[in-house]
Design an enzyme around this catalytic site. Sequence first.
Site, PDB file in Angstrom:
ATOM      1  N   ASP A  46       0.839  -1.202   0.000  1.00 12.28           N
ATOM      2  CA  ASP A  46       0.000   0.000   0.000  1.00 12.28           C
ATOM      3  C   ASP A  46       0.872   1.250   0.000  1.00 12.28           C
ATOM      4  O   ASP A  46       1.555   1.539   0.984  1.00 12.28           O
ATOM      5  CB  ASP A  46      -0.894   0.003   1.243  1.00 12.28           C
ATOM      6  CG  ASP A  46      -1.869   1.179   1.230  1.00 12.28           C
ATOM      7  OD1 ASP A  46      -2.971   1.018   0.687  1.00 12.28           O
ATOM      8  OD2 ASP A  46      -1.506   2.267   1.742  1.00 12.28           O
ATOM      9  N   TYR A  51       3.286   9.647  -0.382  1.00 13.51           N
ATOM     10  CA  TYR A  51       4.366   9.027   0.416  1.00 13.51           C
ATOM     11  C   TYR A  51       5.742   9.252  -0.215  1.00 13.51           C
ATOM     12  O   TYR A  51       6.759   9.033   0.433  1.00 13.51           O
ATOM     13  CB  TYR A  51       4.132   7.521   0.607  1.00 13.51           C
ATOM     14  CG  TYR A  51       2.815   7.131   1.242  1.00 13.51           C
ATOM     15  CD1 TYR A  51       1.987   8.085   1.829  1.00 13.51           C
ATOM     16  CD2 TYR A  51       2.374   5.807   1.238  1.00 13.51           C
ATOM     17  CE1 TYR A  51       0.761   7.726   2.392  1.00 13.51           C
ATOM     18  CE2 TYR A  51       1.163   5.453   1.808  1.00 13.51           C
ATOM     19  CZ  TYR A  51       0.358   6.422   2.375  1.00 13.51           C
ATOM     20  OH  TYR A  51      -0.843   6.057   2.931  1.00 13.51           O
ATOM     21  N   LYS A  76      -2.633   6.064  -4.491  1.00 16.12           N
ATOM     22  CA  LYS A  76      -3.734   7.000  -4.185  1.00 16.12           C
ATOM     23  C   LYS A  76      -3.407   8.378  -4.755  1.00 16.12           C
ATOM     24  O   LYS A  76      -2.236   8.765  -4.807  1.00 16.12           O
ATOM     25  CB  LYS A  76      -3.904   7.147  -2.667  1.00 16.12           C
ATOM     26  CG  LYS A  76      -3.794   5.835  -1.890  1.00 16.12           C
ATOM     27  CD  LYS A  76      -3.989   5.995  -0.402  1.00 16.12           C
ATOM     28  CE  LYS A  76      -3.707   4.695   0.329  1.00 16.12           C
ATOM     29  NZ  LYS A  76      -2.311   4.513   0.741  1.00 16.12           N
ATOM     30  N   HIS A 109      -7.463   9.610  -1.962  1.00 17.59           N
ATOM     31  CA  HIS A 109      -6.801   9.522  -0.654  1.00 17.59           C
ATOM     32  C   HIS A 109      -7.648  10.160   0.456  1.00 17.59           C
ATOM     33  O   HIS A 109      -7.745   9.622   1.559  1.00 17.59           O
ATOM     34  CB  HIS A 109      -5.423  10.186  -0.750  1.00 17.59           C
ATOM     35  CG  HIS A 109      -4.419   9.686   0.233  1.00 17.59           C
ATOM     36  ND1 HIS A 109      -3.080   9.569  -0.064  1.00 17.59           N
ATOM     37  CD2 HIS A 109      -4.538   9.286   1.512  1.00 17.59           C
ATOM     38  CE1 HIS A 109      -2.432   9.112   1.000  1.00 17.59           C
ATOM     39  NE2 HIS A 109      -3.297   8.934   1.965  1.00 17.59           N
TER      40      HIS A 109
HETATM   41  P1  NDP Z   1       0.800   1.437  11.738  1.00 19.78           P
HETATM   42  O1  NDP Z   1      -0.421   1.463  12.598  1.00 19.78           O
HETATM   43  O2  NDP Z   1       0.973   0.346  10.741  1.00 19.78           O
HETATM   44  O3  NDP Z   1       2.039   1.492  12.716  1.00 19.78           O
HETATM   45  C1  NDP Z   1       3.368   1.608  12.257  1.00 19.78           C
HETATM   46  C2  NDP Z   1       4.258   1.865  13.460  1.00 19.78           C
HETATM   47  O4  NDP Z   1       4.188   0.731  14.344  1.00 19.78           O
HETATM   48  C3  NDP Z   1       5.696   2.054  13.098  1.00 19.78           C
HETATM   49  O5  NDP Z   1       6.217   3.026  13.994  1.00 19.78           O
HETATM   50  C4  NDP Z   1       6.324   0.688  13.347  1.00 19.78           C
HETATM   51  O6  NDP Z   1       7.676   0.836  13.731  1.00 19.78           O
HETATM   52  C5  NDP Z   1       5.496   0.178  14.502  1.00 19.78           C
HETATM   53  N1  NDP Z   1       5.328  -1.288  14.465  1.00 19.78           N
HETATM   54  C6  NDP Z   1       4.986  -2.044  13.398  1.00 19.78           C
HETATM   55  N2  NDP Z   1       4.921  -3.342  13.733  1.00 19.78           N
HETATM   56  C7  NDP Z   1       5.242  -3.416  15.045  1.00 19.78           C
HETATM   57  C8  NDP Z   1       5.369  -4.504  15.944  1.00 19.78           C
HETATM   58  N3  NDP Z   1       5.145  -5.763  15.565  1.00 19.78           N
HETATM   59  N4  NDP Z   1       5.724  -4.231  17.228  1.00 19.78           N
HETATM   60  C9  NDP Z   1       5.947  -2.950  17.620  1.00 19.78           C
HETATM   61  N5  NDP Z   1       5.845  -1.889  16.818  1.00 19.78           N
HETATM   62  C10 NDP Z   1       5.499  -2.118  15.525  1.00 19.78           C
HETATM   63  O7  NDP Z   1       0.899   2.891  11.056  1.00 19.78           O
HETATM   64  P2  NDP Z   1       0.833   3.524   9.609  1.00 19.78           P
HETATM   65  O8  NDP Z   1       0.355   4.915   9.828  1.00 19.78           O
HETATM   66  O9  NDP Z   1       2.081   3.328   8.866  1.00 19.78           O
HETATM   67  O10 NDP Z   1      -0.364   2.740   8.854  1.00 19.78           O
HETATM   68  C11 NDP Z   1      -0.152   1.594   8.057  1.00 19.78           C
HETATM   69  C12 NDP Z   1      -0.333   1.922   6.586  1.00 19.78           C
HETATM   70  O11 NDP Z   1      -1.640   2.446   6.343  1.00 19.78           O
HETATM   71  C13 NDP Z   1       0.581   3.054   6.087  1.00 19.78           C
HETATM   72  O12 NDP Z   1       1.926   2.644   5.982  1.00 19.78           O
HETATM   73  C14 NDP Z   1      -0.099   3.428   4.818  1.00 19.78           C
HETATM   74  O13 NDP Z   1       0.202   2.486   3.806  1.00 19.78           O
HETATM   75  C15 NDP Z   1      -1.572   3.358   5.234  1.00 19.78           C
HETATM   76  N6  NDP Z   1      -2.090   4.668   5.664  1.00 19.78           N
HETATM   77  C16 NDP Z   1      -3.108   5.227   4.918  1.00 19.78           C
HETATM   78  C17 NDP Z   1      -3.630   6.449   5.268  1.00 19.78           C
HETATM   79  C18 NDP Z   1      -4.731   7.026   4.454  1.00 19.78           C
HETATM   80  O14 NDP Z   1      -5.066   8.208   4.654  1.00 19.78           O
HETATM   81  N7  NDP Z   1      -5.334   6.307   3.547  1.00 19.78           N
HETATM   82  C19 NDP Z   1      -3.132   7.224   6.424  1.00 19.78           C
HETATM   83  C20 NDP Z   1      -2.087   6.545   7.158  1.00 19.78           C
HETATM   84  C21 NDP Z   1      -1.632   5.307   6.796  1.00 19.78           C
HETATM   85  P3  NDP Z   1       8.955   0.426  12.803  1.00 19.78           P
HETATM   86  O15 NDP Z   1       8.641   0.795  11.395  1.00 19.78           O
HETATM   87  O16 NDP Z   1      10.048   1.259  13.403  1.00 19.78           O
HETATM   88  O17 NDP Z   1       9.167  -1.041  13.007  1.00 19.78           O
END
Ligand code: NDP
Length: 274
Positions: A46, A51, A76, A109
């Site tokens: 995604d 991004y 998006k 988006h």
């Molecule tokens: P998430 O809820 O997926 O959380 C990501 C965070 O959690 C990072 O800091 C990561 O750290 C940490 N993390 C991931 N896995 C673990 C684990 N197993 N244990 C502990 N910490 C963990 O956040 P996102 O905002 O990135 O959402 C996911 C995806 O959704 C985005 O990447 C994007 O593709 C989409 N999105 C879409 C939006 C929209 O408006 N349509 C808005 C926001 C997101 P680290 O990377 O350091 O491991």
Amino acid sequence: MTTIPQVTLNDGNAIPQLGFGVYKIPEDQTPEAVLAALEAGYRHIDTAAFYGNERGVGEGIRRSGLDRGDVFVTSKVWWTENGYDSTLRSFDASLERLGFDTIDLFLIHWPAPRSDKYVETWRALERVHEEGRARSIGVANFHTHHLERLARETATVPVVNQVELHPWLPQAGVRRYDAAHGIATEAWSPLARGRILQDPTLERVASKHGVTPAQVVIRWELQLGVIVIPKSTTPERIRQNIDVFGFELDGDDLDAIAALETGERTGKDPDDLG
Ligand code: NDP
């Protein structure tokens, strides 16, 4: 290797229920993160124009050696590009950066209701879908009143509505509307950007099943029936987040997680952006 369930969309295409989000991964680190995800078994990535890492996504997929058709890719159009012609241009630019002829799923988006362009944006998505360049089209961050307006004024039902969704914000109303209209709900920030993972209830449920709080949250979302796209740049967590098919949450666990609802968002309310 893990077999990920597929969700059949209202246009007949299928999307892997668990995917890999790449928001905030810098472009130069994206090929490596995407490669790690594909090696771990993810087949759904995604991304978004906003991004700034679509080139990295395309490069990671090409470097994996997998066939393009084996990886489901979403991108998006950013809300500042909402509008018919600007969306067509944004779509072309996304395909060019990804290095693809077609994209599996293209989303609006944000509705950005104040600029009042999401209906014409949707008509541009209908066009690239008719042309076969976007295999499926959908929306993100649509409240039910935005979906109702699309339904009144256009002929195509979005295949997905990607919204912020996690135990603090389970989005029951959106999920109910989506389900009633054949729209699959997709959870963004499924881990509430990592902020929810110290919650004592999640820690308790996790230790009961011998898993981590992140695995509990992802499993809960899968059991709700939503599509889920956790992000990580940590290889161990990338593998952990897909290793969620060997346990099942029971009724007590689901009740305990339901009690975590606060309505708290990590992002904007869609009516307040744009
Ligand atoms: P998430 O809820 O997926 O959380 C990501 C965070 O959690 C990072 O800091 C990561 O750290 C940490 N993390 C991931 N896995 C673990 C684990 N197993 N244990 C502990 N910490 C963990 O956040 P996102 O905002 O990135 O959402 C996911 C995806 O959704 C985005 O990447 C994007 O593709 C989409 N999105 C879409 C939006 C929209 O408006 N349509 C808005 C926001 C997101 P680290 O990377 O350091 O491991």
